[in-house]
Enzyme design. Structure first.
Site, PDB file in Angstrom:
ATOM      1  N   SER A  59       0.439  -1.206   0.174  1.00 11.13           N
ATOM      2  CA  SER A  59      -0.050  -0.049  -0.243  1.00 11.13           C
ATOM      3  C   SER A  59       1.000   1.295  -0.082  1.00 11.13           C
ATOM      4  O   SER A  59       0.122   2.302  -0.294  1.00 11.13           O
ATOM      5  CB  SER A  59      -1.082  -0.193   1.352  1.00 11.13           C
ATOM      6  OG  SER A  59      -1.948  -0.289   0.948  1.00 11.13           O
ATOM      7  N   LYS A  66       0.270   4.240  -2.670  1.00 12.36           N
ATOM      8  CA  LYS A  66      -0.907   4.748  -2.336  1.00 12.36           C
ATOM      9  C   LYS A  66      -0.404   5.968  -2.362  1.00 12.36           C
ATOM     10  O   LYS A  66      -1.034   7.056  -2.680  1.00 12.36           O
ATOM     11  CB  LYS A  66      -2.036   4.526  -1.883  1.00 12.36           C
ATOM     12  CG  LYS A  66      -2.322   3.017  -1.964  1.00 12.36           C
ATOM     13  CD  LYS A  66      -3.385   1.726  -1.095  1.00 12.36           C
ATOM     14  CE  LYS A  66      -3.445   1.387  -1.149  1.00 12.36           C
ATOM     15  NZ  LYS A  66      -4.201   0.344   0.033  1.00 12.36           N
ATOM     16  N   SER A  95      -7.229   3.667   3.855  1.00 14.36           N
ATOM     17  CA  SER A  95      -5.859   2.372   2.897  1.00 14.36           C
ATOM     18  C   SER A  95      -6.668   1.581   1.743  1.00 14.36           C
ATOM     19  O   SER A  95      -7.144   1.077   1.105  1.00 14.36           O
ATOM     20  CB  SER A  95      -4.915   1.398   3.306  1.00 14.36           C
ATOM     21  OG  SER A  95      -4.431   0.840   2.499  1.00 14.36           O
ATOM     22  N   LYS A 113       1.678   6.626   5.633  1.00  7.16           N
ATOM     23  CA  LYS A 113       1.652   5.311   5.166  1.00  7.16           C
ATOM     24  C   LYS A 113       1.949   4.185   5.720  1.00  7.16           C
ATOM     25  O   LYS A 113       3.562   4.608   5.782  1.00  7.16           O
ATOM     26  CB  LYS A 113       0.874   5.938   3.478  1.00  7.16           C
ATOM     27  CG  LYS A 113       0.269   4.566   3.070  1.00  7.16           C
ATOM     28  CD  LYS A 113      -1.170   4.877   2.697  1.00  7.16           C
ATOM     29  CE  LYS A 113      -2.451   4.188   2.340  1.00  7.16           C
ATOM     30  NZ  LYS A 113      -2.147   2.864   3.464  1.00  7.16           N
TER      31      LYS A 113
END
Length: 378
Positions: free
Chosen positions: A43, A46, A108, A210
């Site tokens: 992730s 992202k 997320s 993140k």
């Protein structure tokens, strides 16, 4: 800098297989370990998804209050049926870009990322091409993105160095959007989800960014924190557990905040070096830091480590040379590692010189060319 090199500052070690710590204002590298190795991002990809959307908003191509439809593909691949990170957006619902961004950043949500990609580019593949084009514009030359979610793909790879650079860019460029990374939770479809970033609850000045995890990538994190007006950015990947990820990221940040001090190398607008000029009214043009900013580097406290600075450019420069033209880079080594790279610009203009000067420069360049060609043959 080659992958696999490790800065061993004062004996500091980390369990993270891939790690980097930088100071945000100058970009000084405080610690690195296999920072240029290509790894699966999970992730953490992202971050590039969000930056691409942020840029589209800045360019006027997308509006925050626009609504995008959650397609069946977005719902099945990234929504409730997927079993992965999701915003729990209902199929065929219409959601504002601002809410989709918060779903992607705070929760997320894979469904949020796919809906953004389809709304902006038609499908994930087209959006991934936008992500890569944008990455190259930002100087991220190694990383490759194949989807907006970070879901496993053998061709989707990043380096922690480029993730840290991307985070630094987001912090500096989009303060109006960056604030979402510090939000502790977000509620959509009557479902409240907490921000997954463990640094936010540690009382260390963290305000983003993140986390990521897949079986292939391990546990990763890109985080940022501010203490005493100094912002540090940390990127780690390949950890074995979520707790290890949190502990190692915190250790790196504490190491940076407690172990370094700022040192001024060049004052604002100070001449840093000269670049050779071909056929100009003068043979050299002075160089300064782009934007006339002061050049600072963080060094370990009480360190006697050697600092070397070198100007790197391709020359000689051809006239006319405009003032403010970006023509090179200042590279600063701390010990054996490049700790800082600063873009350089010309401090003044240089116009075409008289004919006799151009003739002398031509002869010099011819003989210089022969000399260089001879060296290549040896």
């Amino acid at each position: 800098m080659a992958g696999g090199k490790t800065k061993d500052e004062g004996g500091f070690q980390t369990a993270a297989p891939y790690a980097i710590l930088i100071e945000a204002e100058s970009g000084t590298v405080l610690f690195e370990k296999s920072a240029d190795t290509l790894v699966a991002p999970a992730s953490l990809a992202k971050l590039m998804t969000a930056e691409t959307v942020f840029n589209e908003i800045r360019e006027g191509n997308v509006k925050l209050d626009e609504e995008y439809v959650v397609s069946e593909h977005a719902w099945r691949k990234g929504g409730a049926p997927s079993g992965g990170s999701t915003m729990f957006a209902p199929i065929h619902s219409r959601i504002k870009v601002s809410d989709l961004l918060q779903g992607a950043i705070i929760q997320s949500g894979n469904d949020a990322c796919i809906a953004l990609a389809e709304g902006i580019a038609g499908n994930e593949e087209n959006f991934a091409r936008m992500m890569n084009a944008r990455a190259r514009e930002l100087g991220l030359t190694q990383s490759n993105f194949t989807n907006p979610t970070g879901l496993p793909d053998p061709d989707q790879r990043v380096t922690v160095r480029e993730l840290a650079r991307l985070a630094r860019h987001i912090v500096a460029t989009y303060p109006e959007f960056y604030k979402w990374y510090s939000e502790r939770d977000f509620t959509w479809n009557k479902i409240r989800q907490s921000n997954r970033n463990p640094l936010l609850a540690m009382n260390i000045g963290a305000d983003g960014l993140k986390t990521g995890f897949t079986k292939e990538s391990g546990y990763g994190l890109v985080g940022s924190a501010v203490q005493n007006n100094m912002r540090l950015i940390v990127a780690v990947n390949g950890l074995k557990t979520a707790n290890e990820r949190a502990d190692e990221a915190r250790k790196l940040l504490n190491f940076g905040f407690n172990g370094f001090e700022s040192r001024l190398l060049f004052a604002e607008g100070q001449k840093i070096g000269d670049a050779r000029v071909f056929g100009g009214e003068q043979r050299y043009v002075p160089l300064e830091a782009a934007g006339k900013i002061p050049v600072r580097i963080l060094v370990p406290k009480n360190s006697t480590e050697r600092i070397i600075a070198r100007v790197v450019y391709q020359g000689p420069l051809r006239v006319p040379v405009e003032q403010g033209a970006k023509v090179g880079t200042l590279k600063v080594w701390r010990g054996d590692n490049v700790a800082l790279e600063v873009p350089l610009q010309t401090a003044e203009s240089v116009m075409q010189g008289p004919i006799h000067r151009r003739a002398v420069d031509s002869v010099t360049e011819i003989f210089g060319g022969w000399f260089r060609a001879g060296l290549k043959k040896l």
